[in-house]
Design a protein around this motif. Structure first.
Motif, PDB file in Angstrom:
ATOM      1  N   LYS A 101      -6.570   6.239  -4.738  1.00 43.96           N
ATOM      2  CA  LYS A 101      -7.735   5.582  -5.325  1.00 43.96           C
ATOM      3  C   LYS A 101      -8.480   4.907  -4.186  1.00 43.96           C
ATOM      4  CE  LYS A 101      -5.654   4.595  -9.803  1.00 43.96           C
ATOM      5  NZ  LYS A 101      -5.312   3.561 -10.795  1.00 43.96           N
ATOM      6  N   THR A 136     -13.635  11.511  -9.319  1.00 39.49           N
ATOM      7  CA  THR A 136     -12.253  11.381  -9.784  1.00 39.49           C
ATOM      8  C   THR A 136     -11.923  12.553 -10.699  1.00 39.49           C
ATOM      9  OG1 THR A 136     -12.452   8.975  -9.700  1.00 39.49           O
ATOM     10  CG2 THR A 136     -10.596   9.876 -10.944  1.00 39.49           C
ATOM     11  N   PHE A 146      -4.286  14.909 -22.157  1.00 41.84           N
ATOM     12  CA  PHE A 146      -4.388  14.356 -20.811  1.00 41.84           C
ATOM     13  C   PHE A 146      -3.009  14.342 -20.156  1.00 41.84           C
ATOM     14  CE2 PHE A 146      -4.015  10.541 -18.079  1.00 41.84           C
ATOM     15  CZ  PHE A 146      -4.819  10.985 -17.044  1.00 41.84           C
ATOM     16  N   ARG A 162      -2.668  13.852 -16.165  1.00 38.08           N
ATOM     17  CA  ARG A 162      -2.654  12.954 -15.012  1.00 38.08           C
ATOM     18  C   ARG A 162      -4.008  12.914 -14.340  1.00 38.08           C
ATOM     19  NH1 ARG A 162      -1.156  14.664  -9.491  1.00 38.08           N
ATOM     20  NH2 ARG A 162       0.026  12.753  -9.496  1.00 38.08           N
ATOM     21  N   ARG A 163      -4.119  11.929 -13.471  1.00 36.96           N
ATOM     22  CA  ARG A 163      -5.307  11.750 -12.637  1.00 36.96           C
ATOM     23  C   ARG A 163      -4.956  12.252 -11.251  1.00 36.96           C
ATOM     24  NH1 ARG A 163      -6.699   8.395  -8.813  1.00 36.96           N
ATOM     25  NH2 ARG A 163      -8.666   7.299  -8.788  1.00 36.96           N
ATOM     26  N   PHE A 187     -12.954   8.516 -16.890  1.00 32.92           N
ATOM     27  CA  PHE A 187     -12.193   9.359 -17.815  1.00 32.92           C
ATOM     28  C   PHE A 187     -13.095   9.799 -18.970  1.00 32.92           C
ATOM     29  CE2 PHE A 187      -9.376   9.878 -21.496  1.00 32.92           C
ATOM     30  CZ  PHE A 187      -8.463  10.793 -21.002  1.00 32.92           C
ATOM     31  N   ASP A 245      -9.009  10.385  -5.776  1.00 32.29           N
ATOM     32  CA  ASP A 245     -10.457  10.266  -5.599  1.00 32.29           C
ATOM     33  C   ASP A 245     -10.880  11.051  -4.365  1.00 32.29           C
ATOM     34  OD1 ASP A 245     -10.826   8.452  -7.722  1.00 32.29           O
ATOM     35  OD2 ASP A 245     -10.530   6.705  -6.429  1.00 32.29           O
ATOM     36  N   TYR A 292      -9.459  14.602 -13.403  1.00 36.79           N
ATOM     37  CA  TYR A 292      -8.451  14.378 -14.448  1.00 36.79           C
ATOM     38  C   TYR A 292      -7.944  15.739 -14.924  1.00 36.79           C
ATOM     39  CZ  TYR A 292     -10.274   9.648 -14.512  1.00 36.79           C
ATOM     40  OH  TYR A 292     -10.660   8.389 -14.145  1.00 36.79           O
ATOM     41  N   SER A 343     -16.897  12.276 -12.295  1.00 43.90           N
ATOM     42  CA  SER A 343     -15.541  12.738 -12.607  1.00 43.90           C
ATOM     43  C   SER A 343     -15.601  14.172 -13.108  1.00 43.90           C
ATOM     44  CB  SER A 343     -14.886  11.833 -13.643  1.00 43.90           C
ATOM     45  OG  SER A 343     -15.653  11.780 -14.818  1.00 43.90           O
TER      46      SER A 343
END
Length: 191
Positions: A11, A111, A90, A92-93, A69, A96, A113, A22
């Motif tokens: 991040k 970002t 969902f 995971r992330r 998100f 960045d 997702y 995103s």
């Protein structure tokens, strides 16, 4: 045998002070049982430096978004008609990444997702999308499909890593996101 611990997504510490965007990496099992990942091909538009490129659905945060998100879910619905709030799970992330605005040299944080898709293939592409393509993960991860894309700049031509599929070229930020996704997938599937 112990699992290799997964690296936490990076991040960027200054991300809240910058323009944010995103994207959604959407995977599913196909009818043959293999995994595949969804890509869009951006529509051709004058003045867009990434016109016609392969990408993941997504875009900039808008005032009505509760965060990146929510923006990924909204942009995916707008660009492809796929409703992640109903048929997406969902997972995971990812880390960045930093890029620039399309027409300006101002930095922007993107970002990614990851979602698993369990819905129908009813695409309703908007004006930003030329086509939607599901690409097998086996193809995306195979060394023989990795290549180099020349990218001319005013300082000379750069050789950018990419993956090619049926005339499409995945490179740049999308390629970086893809590589992190494939590493994560490989780490969790090892015994």
């Amino acid at each position: 045998m112990a699992l290799i611990p997964l690296r936490r997504p990076r991040k960027l510490p200054f991300r809240r002070q910058m323009t944010r965007a995103s994207v959604a990496l959407i995977h599913r099992q196909n009818q043959a049982g293999g995994a595949e990942l969804l890509f869009i091909q951006r529509a051709h538009r004058d003045g867009d430096p990434w016109s016609g490129d392969m990408a993941f659905p997504g875009g900039r945060l808008q005032a009505e978004d509760r965060g990146p998100f929510a923006a990924a879910i909204r942009e995916t619905l707008e660009e492809t008609g796929l409703d992640l709030s109903v048929y997406g799970r969902f997972e995971r992330r990812l880390s960045d990444l930093i890029t620039r605005h399309h027409n300006r040299w101002r930095p922007m944080v993107v970002t990614p997702y990851v979602f698993e898709w369990s819905g129908p293939d009813n695409f309703t592409q908007n004006h930003e999308v030329q086509t939607v393509v599901w690409i097998p993960l086996a193809h995306l991860g195979a060394p023989e499909n990795q290549s180099v894309r020349p990218w001319p700049t005013r300082f000379g031509t750069l050789r950018m890593a990419c993956c090619r599929y049926q005339g499409h070229c995945i490179w740049g930020l999308s390629y970086q996101m893809l590589q992190e996704y494939l590493k994560h997938r490989s780490a969790i599937s090892k015994p």
